[in-house]
Design an enzyme around this catalytic site. Structure first.
Site, PDB file in Angstrom:
ATOM      1  CE  LYS A 290      -5.543  -1.736   0.410  1.00 56.95           C
ATOM      2  NZ  LYS A 290      -5.719  -0.300   0.287  1.00 56.95           N
TER       3      LYS A 290
ATOM      4  CG  ASP B 124       7.121   4.069 -12.154  1.00 58.27           C
ATOM      5  OD1 ASP B 124       7.676   2.956 -12.225  1.00 58.27           O
ATOM      6  OD2 ASP B 124       5.889   4.225 -12.285  1.00 58.27           O
TER       7      ASP B 124
ATOM      8  CB  SER C 191      -0.950  -0.042   1.199  1.00 65.21           C
ATOM      9  OG  SER C 191      -2.046   0.786   0.979  1.00 65.21           O
TER      10      SER C 191
END
Length: 439
Positions: free
Chosen positions: A372, A358, A347
């Site tokens: 999640k 990224d 999460s």
């Protein structure tokens, strides 16, 4: 009388389903205890919460529109009027319950138990484990968890392998439990002469927690001792240590974040400043076993390492989208960085790790993360219970969906299946090797 009871229960269910908008904070996360490397639930209240079989590992929660800060006044939600068709369909429920009342041989549940069971059954039809109903006693503990402080004896705990006995994972160093002689591995059999064998973790916490300065007596079973014995502990108000900071002899800084509670970004910034003052060659940021926490804290922690650009996207089922972005001027934007992750990184941890990966700000080392990536909207209900409803999904800056997928590390280092030495950490060792050699 029976019709009046039916009306009361139907009204209660309706009220509890609609409820009241709560706060942006998720409450505390539920730690994935089991590997022995993860912290468990601190006794007696607020803290990183241990895994509960009926609850997901963590939940991002947010109110539509402007974020509502913790402690803000709740907003009333209009109660819908059921249609005649809905009322007719619901009559089947009463038909069944009437037959049960007339014919069941055994003790019947009370109206509260029946209401809670009906709600859970309804939510079960959604096939979404993160849309969850949380009873008042548990909701109160989770709410207190979010503050980062609690009143108790100061120890991380979990359930034994059979899920029947509470075990001490680790006392807080210098805390009341530690000072009273409680040790890691101790099993707690009773609290103030009342057995807690077979109760849930949250029920045990409710019995252990209490006001600062009061005493609680625990019946302890310890390996190597012939008989259980009692230890009396004086409760205190404690702050949860959610970070671990170390400047290693090899010149590498290490910082671990155990959960994204309401003080996570502040504690992370303090830890980074402590390390950066010693001019480390790089920093290892350990998110292993971190089950998540507050969405705003995830954004702020990621921002500590990013000077600009997107941190995550959030998308609702109706097509609306919202982006969260970093700003310049934070303490950790320039230091070389490696992030450790594993299957317990969930999460909010995945929000941070995904953004750093990224944006090519850090490489990830370890194992595939939990996966999640949904956002829950919270409602505080009329009796103090809580309803969390999945309302959105989040995506990384490169538009990767994490939900049910997880993040793959750049360098995979599975945790060995065989036992390793207590001080050994192959994943941390691989991170150090990467920093020192560049490979």
């Amino acid at each position: 009388m029976r019709n009046a009871t039916k009306f009361l229960l139907a009204t209660t269910i309706l009220l509890m389903i609609t409820g009241v908008v709560f706060v942006i904070g998720f409450g505390s996360a539920y730690l994935l205890v089991g590997s022995g490397r993860l912290p468990a639930l601190p006794w007696a209240a607020a803290a990183p919460t241990a895994a509960s079989p009926s609850l997901p590992p963590t939940q991002e929660v947010e109110v539509e529109g402007e974020d509502v800060a913790p402690g803000a006044a709740p907003t009333l939600v209009p109660i819908p009027t059921p249609s005649n068709e809905d009322e007719e369909t619901f009559q089947l429920f009463w038909e069944v319950w009437d037959l049960v009342q007339r014919n069941f041989y055994g003790e019947l549940p009370d109206m509260q138990q029946l209401t809670y069971a009906a709600i859970r059954g309804m939510l079960g039809t959604l096939n979404d484990e993160y849309t969850a109903f949380i009873e008042p006693s548990v909701a109160a503990i989770i709410s207190e968890d979010a503050t980062g402080e609690f009143e108790g004896i100061g120890a991380f705990v979990g359930m034994d392998e059979e899920g029947k006995v509470v075990e001490i994972v680790e006392p807080f160093e210098g805390g009341p439990a530690d000072q009273a002689g409680i040790q890691a591995g101790d099993r707690v059999l009773a609290v103030d002469d009342v057995s807690i064998v077979g109760v849930t973790l949250y029920e045990a916490i409710g019995m252990i927690r209490g006001p600062e300065g009061t005493e609680v007596t625990l019946l302890i079973e310890r390996e190597g001792m012939p008989e259980p014995f009692e230890i009396t502990v004086t409760r205190a108000r404690l702050e949860i240590a959610i970070t671990e900071v170390e400047m290693r002899d090899d010149g590498i800084g290490y910082i671990r974040l155990f959960e994204f509670s309401s003080t996570a970004s502040e504690r992370m910034e303090d830890g980074l400043e402590e390390l950066l003052a010693q001019e480390p060659r790089a920093i290892i940021f350990d998110l292993r076993g971190n089950p998540g926490g507050w969405l705003d804290q995830a954004v702020d922690v990621a921002d500590l390492f990013l000077d600009d650009g997107v941190i995550l996207f959030e998308r609702w089922s109706d097509g609306r989208e919202r982006s969260f972005e970093a700003g310049p001027g934070d303490v950790g934007e320039d230091v070389p960085l490696v992030v450790l992750v594993d299957g317990g990184s969930a999460s909010a941890s995945e929000i941070v790790a995904g953004a750093l990966q990224d944006r090519e700000r850090a490489i990830l080392i370890g194992e595939l993360t939990f996966g999640k990536g949904s956002v829950q909207r919270p409602f505080t209900l009329s009796d103090g219970s809580e309803l969390r409803v999945t309302a959105a999904l989040w995506f990384t800056p490169n538009d990767r969906a994490i939900h049910m997928e997880g993040l793959a590390p750049d360098i995979e280092v599975p945790w060995p299946e065989e036992d390793v030495a207590p001080e050994a950490d192959p994943q941390l060792e691989r991170a150090v090797e990467y920093i020192l050699t560049g490979e």
